[in-house]
Design a protein around this motif. Structure first.
Motif, PDB file in Angstrom:
ATOM      1  N   ARG A 138       0.704  -1.603  -0.074  1.00  0.00           N
ATOM      2  CA  ARG A 138       0.030   0.071  -0.260  1.00  0.00           C
ATOM      3  C   ARG A 138       0.534   1.597   0.240  1.00  0.00           C
ATOM      4  N   PHE A 139       1.850   1.731  -1.108  1.00  0.00           N
ATOM      5  CA  PHE A 139       2.766   2.306  -1.133  1.00  0.00           C
ATOM      6  C   PHE A 139       1.734   2.746  -2.225  1.00  0.00           C
ATOM      7  N   GLU A 140       1.744   3.856  -2.788  1.00  0.00           N
ATOM      8  CA  GLU A 140       1.537   4.435  -4.786  1.00  0.00           C
ATOM      9  C   GLU A 140       1.721   4.983  -5.439  1.00  0.00           C
ATOM     10  N   THR A 141       2.217   4.565  -6.182  1.00  0.00           N
ATOM     11  CA  THR A 141       3.316   5.208  -7.471  1.00  0.00           C
ATOM     12  C   THR A 141       2.626   4.588  -8.657  1.00  0.00           C
ATOM     13  N   PHE A 142       3.443   5.007  -9.648  1.00  0.00           N
ATOM     14  CA  PHE A 142       2.487   5.798 -10.653  1.00  0.00           C
ATOM     15  C   PHE A 142       2.053   4.031 -11.206  1.00  0.00           C
ATOM     16  N   SER A 143       3.013   2.819 -11.443  1.00  0.00           N
ATOM     17  CA  SER A 143       2.180   1.594 -12.031  1.00  0.00           C
ATOM     18  C   SER A 143       0.788   1.337 -11.380  1.00  0.00           C
ATOM     19  N   SER A 144       0.648   1.609  -9.491  1.00  0.00           N
ATOM     20  CA  SER A 144       0.122   0.500  -8.837  1.00  0.00           C
ATOM     21  C   SER A 144      -1.324   1.653  -9.081  1.00  0.00           C
ATOM     22  N   ALA A 145      -1.101   3.356  -9.183  1.00  0.00           N
ATOM     23  CA  ALA A 145      -2.510   3.969  -9.409  1.00  0.00           C
ATOM     24  C   ALA A 145      -2.891   3.779 -10.569  1.00  0.00           C
ATOM     25  N   ILE A 146      -2.188   3.664 -12.063  1.00  0.00           N
ATOM     26  CA  ILE A 146      -3.129   2.899 -13.009  1.00  0.00           C
ATOM     27  C   ILE A 146      -3.388   1.866 -13.193  1.00  0.00           C
ATOM     28  N   PHE A 147      -2.729   0.884 -12.102  1.00  0.00           N
ATOM     29  CA  PHE A 147      -3.777  -0.958 -12.139  1.00  0.00           C
ATOM     30  C   PHE A 147      -5.400  -0.125 -11.772  1.00  0.00           C
ATOM     31  N   VAL A 148      -4.671   0.739 -10.725  1.00  0.00           N
ATOM     32  CA  VAL A 148      -6.012   0.832 -10.535  1.00  0.00           C
ATOM     33  C   VAL A 148      -7.398   1.715 -11.542  1.00  0.00           C
ATOM     34  N   GLN A 149      -6.750   2.319 -12.153  1.00  0.00           N
ATOM     35  CA  GLN A 149      -7.455   2.949 -12.863  1.00  0.00           C
ATOM     36  C   GLN A 149      -8.407   1.747 -13.490  1.00  0.00           C
ATOM     37  N   LEU A 150      -7.237   1.077 -14.482  1.00  0.00           N
ATOM     38  CA  LEU A 150      -7.654  -0.084 -15.136  1.00  0.00           C
ATOM     39  C   LEU A 150      -8.566  -1.104 -14.815  1.00  0.00           C
ATOM     40  N   ALA A 151      -7.892  -1.492 -13.541  1.00  0.00           N
ATOM     41  CA  ALA A 151      -9.086  -2.722 -13.295  1.00  0.00           C
ATOM     42  C   ALA A 151     -10.186  -2.621 -12.338  1.00  0.00           C
ATOM     43  N   GLY A 152     -10.280  -1.201 -11.636  1.00  0.00           N
ATOM     44  CA  GLY A 152     -10.684  -1.355 -10.977  1.00  0.00           C
ATOM     45  C   GLY A 152     -12.176   0.062 -11.262  1.00  0.00           C
ATOM     46  N   ARG A 153     -11.967   0.976 -11.964  1.00  0.00           N
ATOM     47  CA  ARG A 153     -12.713   2.012 -12.684  1.00  0.00           C
ATOM     48  C   ARG A 153     -12.918   1.485 -14.255  1.00  0.00           C
ATOM     49  N   TYR A 154     -11.949   0.855 -15.067  1.00  0.00           N
ATOM     50  CA  TYR A 154     -11.716   0.830 -15.861  1.00  0.00           C
ATOM     51  C   TYR A 154     -12.038   2.211 -16.497  1.00  0.00           C
ATOM     52  N   ASP A 155     -10.833   3.403 -15.818  1.00  0.00           N
ATOM     53  CA  ASP A 155     -10.497   4.565 -16.885  1.00  0.00           C
ATOM     54  C   ASP A 155      -9.313   4.757 -17.742  1.00  0.00           C
ATOM     55  N   ARG A 156      -9.600   4.707 -19.656  1.00  0.00           N
ATOM     56  CA  ARG A 156      -8.825   4.038 -19.936  1.00  0.00           C
ATOM     57  C   ARG A 156      -8.081   5.780 -19.893  1.00  0.00           C
ATOM     58  N   SER A 157      -8.945   6.843 -20.216  1.00  0.00           N
ATOM     59  CA  SER A 157      -8.130   8.049 -20.170  1.00  0.00           C
ATOM     60  C   SER A 157      -7.344   8.385 -19.237  1.00  0.00           C
ATOM     61  N   ALA A 158      -7.607   8.223 -18.420  1.00  0.00           N
ATOM     62  CA  ALA A 158      -6.653   8.806 -16.995  1.00  0.00           C
ATOM     63  C   ALA A 158      -5.332   7.608 -16.880  1.00  0.00           C
ATOM     64  N   ALA A 159      -5.689   6.394 -17.404  1.00  0.00           N
ATOM     65  CA  ALA A 159      -5.158   5.710 -16.771  1.00  0.00           C
ATOM     66  C   ALA A 159      -4.149   5.776 -18.511  1.00  0.00           C
ATOM     67  N   SER A 160      -3.925   6.160 -19.235  1.00  0.00           N
ATOM     68  CA  SER A 160      -2.931   6.837 -20.563  1.00  0.00           C
ATOM     69  C   SER A 160      -2.342   7.614 -19.969  1.00  0.00           C
ATOM     70  N   ILE A 161      -3.366   8.691 -19.553  1.00  0.00           N
ATOM     71  CA  ILE A 161      -2.050  10.293 -18.730  1.00  0.00           C
ATOM     72  C   ILE A 161      -1.193   9.428 -18.153  1.00  0.00           C
ATOM     73  N   LEU A 162      -2.157   8.767 -17.055  1.00  0.00           N
ATOM     74  CA  LEU A 162      -1.094   8.525 -16.265  1.00  0.00           C
ATOM     75  C   LEU A 162       0.478   7.933 -16.478  1.00  0.00           C
TER      76      LEU A 162
END
Lengths: 349, 544
Positions: B228-252
């Motif tokens: 539970r130490f949030e870095t870019f990689s884990s934040a992108i994974f959350v966007q993809l797996a949890g919310r499926y927000d590809r726009s935000a994931a792409s920006i990150l």
């Protein structure tokens, strides 16, 4: 000069597509199938925690040993979005979701194929689609569990809103924003108490340094071990932890008159339109709502079976007598966008 | 007259026109670089409002978290790796030959497996160590919090230091005794000699190791998510797996790739220098430093490092595995749908193996082109094909999901997409191995073959290939090892029923089922040790 490369490229493409074909094409199965000879592949997408769904799949598999059951489990919204994406080219046969809102939303998008399983009339109307495109399996409640060694009965929080009380700072465990039950709870709260109060509650949790885990199994273990005092969970996680011998208790929140009541939800299942193994998909849904399937959920998972006549687990508190929140399915579904906005704004992990 | 004309044109063709191999190399470089370009375009064309929101709410925290971890881990691995290398290469500490092997073995343990064990041992109250302490009536409150920044940094350091260890040990090994002796004769103390002569000459090796570690840290998902130490990689994974927000994931992802490209560029710059340690006829190994009574401390330092980074994790896995296998209920629980452990092993091995073969095949044209036709373009192709170093698994997954859906729909939801992800991500390792194998091959052998009327293809098959084969195998072993351990892309891209050991380890331990996860994790480590052993045997420090 490039022309010399074409054979190489063509070969590679051929190999790739051959391999692709062999892995993706569903086995052709004859259309006339009798019940006991289901075969081929049954592809299940599941947004539920794997251990909660594996026992019922094992039982189903024993019944139809010829069938190859393939599970892809992931977060509920990941699986739901995959289904939307695959609408033109469906891969899955059955979808199992942790909460009815997703089922409702996907049904609106025309993802499901309506089917009335055996015993459909014995399932409550509140948890099935009007067009029979999805069907509820089991019910659950959002509760607070606590470690009885660390919290005395007289200081228990009686409401979800009490979790933002500074006296619990750093002592609460909850599931993070990727968890569908948590998302559904937030969406329900928007309907019940409004967006502002829900936002204030979320910010309160963040300020109270709540530890957000990836899933509820971690939450219940943390409370069970006494790592944290309180946990926001679905009711069966409390019972699963209790069964492991931990000293934990359960709180049914917001019971006083005028309070919002317990937020409850149901797991649901549906057949995907375009399923390539319809017979197996139907047999699986039949099994999920059959007495045998419902008993597995009730006995192993401590869930409330939706099929009337199936006994609750003896330890379970009957729903009758509890103050349940009045959740409007169709309304809550429309709050999901607001839910994700709130999650982002509050920076929920 | 005609003949000389032909000869001249032949020569001209050789020097000015583009060789055929260049087209092939160019296409491979393009294949390797498309995912990056695609993500960057997606990020740059992202909704400005979303950009603004991300900048306001998340970017600063993600940036500082990621950089902080990067800094801590590279510093930690450098200190640990260099001191371990110094002890085993430059001193007479007992058992140093065995320690060389043991210190490299943590490379077979994926950091997320390390993190799982770290958490299982150290969780306050719930962890094994805290429970033992409680039984002994010792309060466990003095134990550090295993999660967050320090936990993640600790785990990543103890499972990444072998990179630095191997590179700096090789540098220590090639040190020439004469430099040190010259420094001593000029009146420098041993301490001054160490800082003024030894360290500068091994610096390129250390820097190269540290930069590779940095790229790994940027890509690491499992460890930071679990702790539970949030870095870019884990934040992108959350966007993809949890919310499926590809726009935000792409920006990150775009921001993360830019960060990684800067580091990769630095690594490219240092790479040339890393080879300056030369072994000429004057070379003789520097004399070992006699530690005398301090030998015991050196030994303990080595032993403790091996204990923490290998013996404890593997020991615990063995213990849990036996518990899991002996307990019938747990053992029968090692089943997902109709698929069991055998299928997990099979999937892991074939997908990694296939990726290894493809990556090496693709790397050959690049290697031939850059070594035999050195120039700006060939170097560019070589570097482009190595951009995969800078694309974390989550980003590969994101770009492949979008690209495959759009351009290769027949590949959608097949396990080949997973293989493709491994190839894109790990082809740089194959390119480097193949290039260095080609460099060691004298062009005169190939020329002789051409003079004997073999065409280019025959020459390659009959002369070049047999000679560079060991290098190619090393490259494939490396890609196999990395693919085997890969987690986030596999999690996101796998089709239904495609479960690998890495995926099972992750999902089971996320649910807290350590007894179920342990056999899969142990198998993962055991399978990884095979290519690792093969790779280590090629390293200079393991040759006597």
């Amino acid at each position: 000069m490039l022309h010399k490369l074409w054979p190489v490229l063509a070969t590679i493409t051929l190999i790739l597509s051959a391999c692709a074909g062999s892995t993706s094409q569903p086995d052709a199965i004859s259309s006339i199938e009798n019940e006991n000879s289901l075969s081929g592949k049954l592809i299940i997408y599941s947004g539920r925690s794997e251990p909660l769904i594996q026992p019922v799949m094992t039982a189903f598999q024993t019944k139809y040993p010829q069938l190859e059951v393939l599970l892809k489990s992931g977060s509920n919204s990941q699986m739901a979005n995959t289904l939307l994406e695959e609408k033109a080219n469906p891969q899955a046969d059955v979808f199992i979701t942790t909460e009815v809102f997703t089922a409702y939303a996907l049904s609106r998008e025309g993802i499901f194929l309506p089917y009335e399983p055996v015993g459909y009339q014995n399932l409550p109307d509140a948890y099935k689609a009007e067009d029979a495109s999805w069907v509820g399996l089991t019910q659950r409640m959002r509760v607070i569990m606590y470690n009885t060694d660390l919290v005395s009965p007289d200081e228990l929080p009686a409401s979800l809103f009490a979790l933002t009380d500074p006296k619990w700072k750093g002592q609460i465990a909850a599931a993070g924003s990727t968890n569908a039950s948590m998302q559904a709870q937030i969406a329900s709260m928007i309907q019940l108490v409004g967006q502002d109060q829900t936002e204030a509650w979320l910010n309160g949790l963040i300020e109270n340094e709540v530890t957000f885990f990836g899933g509820h199994s971690d939450v219940r273990k943390a409370v069970g071990a006494g790592e944290l005092k309180l946990g926001l969970v679905n009711h069966y996680y409390y019972y699963l932890q209790l069964a492991e011998g931990s000293n934990v208790g359960i709180i049914y929140p917001d019971q006083a008159p005028g309070e919002m009541g317990i937020i409850s939800n149901a797991t649901a299942a549906a057949i995907i339109k375009g399923s390539k193994n319809l017979n197996a998909a139907r047999a699986f849904i039949d099994f999920l709502v059959s007495e045998e399937g419902q008993e597995i959920f009730a006995e192993g998972n401590y869930e409330y079976p939706l099929l009337t006549g199936v006994a609750l687990h003896p330890d379970l508190e009957p729903i009758v007598g509890l103050n349940m929140a009045n959740i409007e399915l169709a309304q809550v579904v429309n709050h999901f966008e607001a839910t994700f906005d709130l999650i982002d704004m509050a920076n929920l992990p | 007259m005609l003949k000389t004309e032909a000869l001249r044109s032949n020569r001209r063709r050789h020097t000015t026109s583009t060789p055929k191999i260049a087209y092939l190399a160019g296409m491979i470089a393009l294949f390797a670089v498309i995912p990056v370009i695609y993500i960057l375009i997606r990020a740059l064309t992202g909704d400005p409002e979303l950009w603004q929101r991300i900048i306001q709410t998340r970017l600063i925290k993600l940036f500082s978290n990621t950089l902080l971890l990067l800094l801590a881990v590279t510093t930690g691995t450098t200190l640990l790796g260099v001191s371990m290398a110094w002890l085993t290469e430059r001193t007479d500490v007992p058992g140093r030959k065995i320690f060389r092997w043991l210190l490299a073995l943590p490379l077979a343990i994926p950091p997320y497996v390390g993190a799982i064990i770290h958490l299982a041992l150290l969780r306050p109250r719930g962890g094994l160590i805290s429970q033992w302490l409680e039984e002994l009536n010792i309060p466990s409150t003095f134990l550090p919090n295993p999660t967050g920044f320090w936990g993640a940094a600790f785990v990543l350091i103890i499972f990444s230091y072998p990179y630095v260890f191997l590179l700096s040990a090789a540098a220590f090994r090639s040190l020439n005794a004469t430099y040190g002796e010259a420094a001593r004769m000029l009146g420098r103390t041993p301490w001054q000699t160490f800082w003024q002569v030894t360290i500068p000459s091994i610096r390129p090796g250390i820097t190269a190791g540290a930069l590779l570690v940095s790229l790994d840290i940027l890509a690491e998902y499992g460890t930071v998510a679990l702790l539970r130490f949030e870095t870019f990689s884990s934040a992108i994974f959350v966007q993809l797996a949890g919310r499926y927000d590809r726009s935000a994931a792409s920006i990150l992802s775009g921001v993360l790739i830019l960060l990684a490209l800067v580091i990769l560029y630095g690594e490219f710059r240092i790479q040339g220098q890393a080879q300056f340690t030369q072994i000429g006829s004057q070379w003789r190994p520097a004399a070992l430093i006699h530690l005398g009574k301090r030998r015991i401390w050196g030994f303990l330092a080595l032993f403790f490092t091996v204990l923490v980074s290998f013996i404890i994790p593997v020991g615990l896995l063995v213990f849990w595995s036996t518990q899991g296998i002996l307990d019938h209920q747990t053992f029968s629980g090692m089943q997902i749908g109709s698929k069991g452990l055998v299928s997990f092993i099979f999937n892991s091995v074939w997908s990694s193996g296939f990726a290894a073969i493809l990556a090496v095949l693709f790397s050959i044209p690049i290697a031939i082109y850059v070594v035999r036709y050195p120039g700006k373009i060939s170097r560019l192709f070589s570097r482009l094909s190595q951009v995969g170093y800078a694309i974390p698994g989550v980003v590969v997954a994101l770009s492949l999901v979008m690209l495959v859906n759009r351009f290769l729909p027949f590949l959608y939801a097949t396990s080949l997409v997973v293989v493709m992800a491994y190839v894109v991500r790990y082809i740089p390792q194959a390119v480097r191995s193949s290039e260095s194998a080609m460099r060691q091959l004298s062009p005169s052998l190939e020329e002789a073959s051409r003079l004997l009327k073999r065409n280019a293809f025959q020459t390659f098959v009959q002369v070049t290939l047999p000679l560079i084969l060991p290098g190619l195998l090393a490259g494939s072993a490396l890609v196999f090892l990395s693919s085997l351990k890969e987690l986030p892309a596999t999690l996101l891209l796998r089709p239904a029923g495609f479960e690998t050991l890495a995926v099972r380890v992750w999902i089971w331990s996320e649910e807290g089922f350590y007894f179920q996860a342990a056999p899969a994790a142990l198998l993962l480590v055991v399978i990884a040790i095979i290519p690792l052993f093969f790779l280590l045997r090629r390293e200079s420090i393991f040759k006597q």
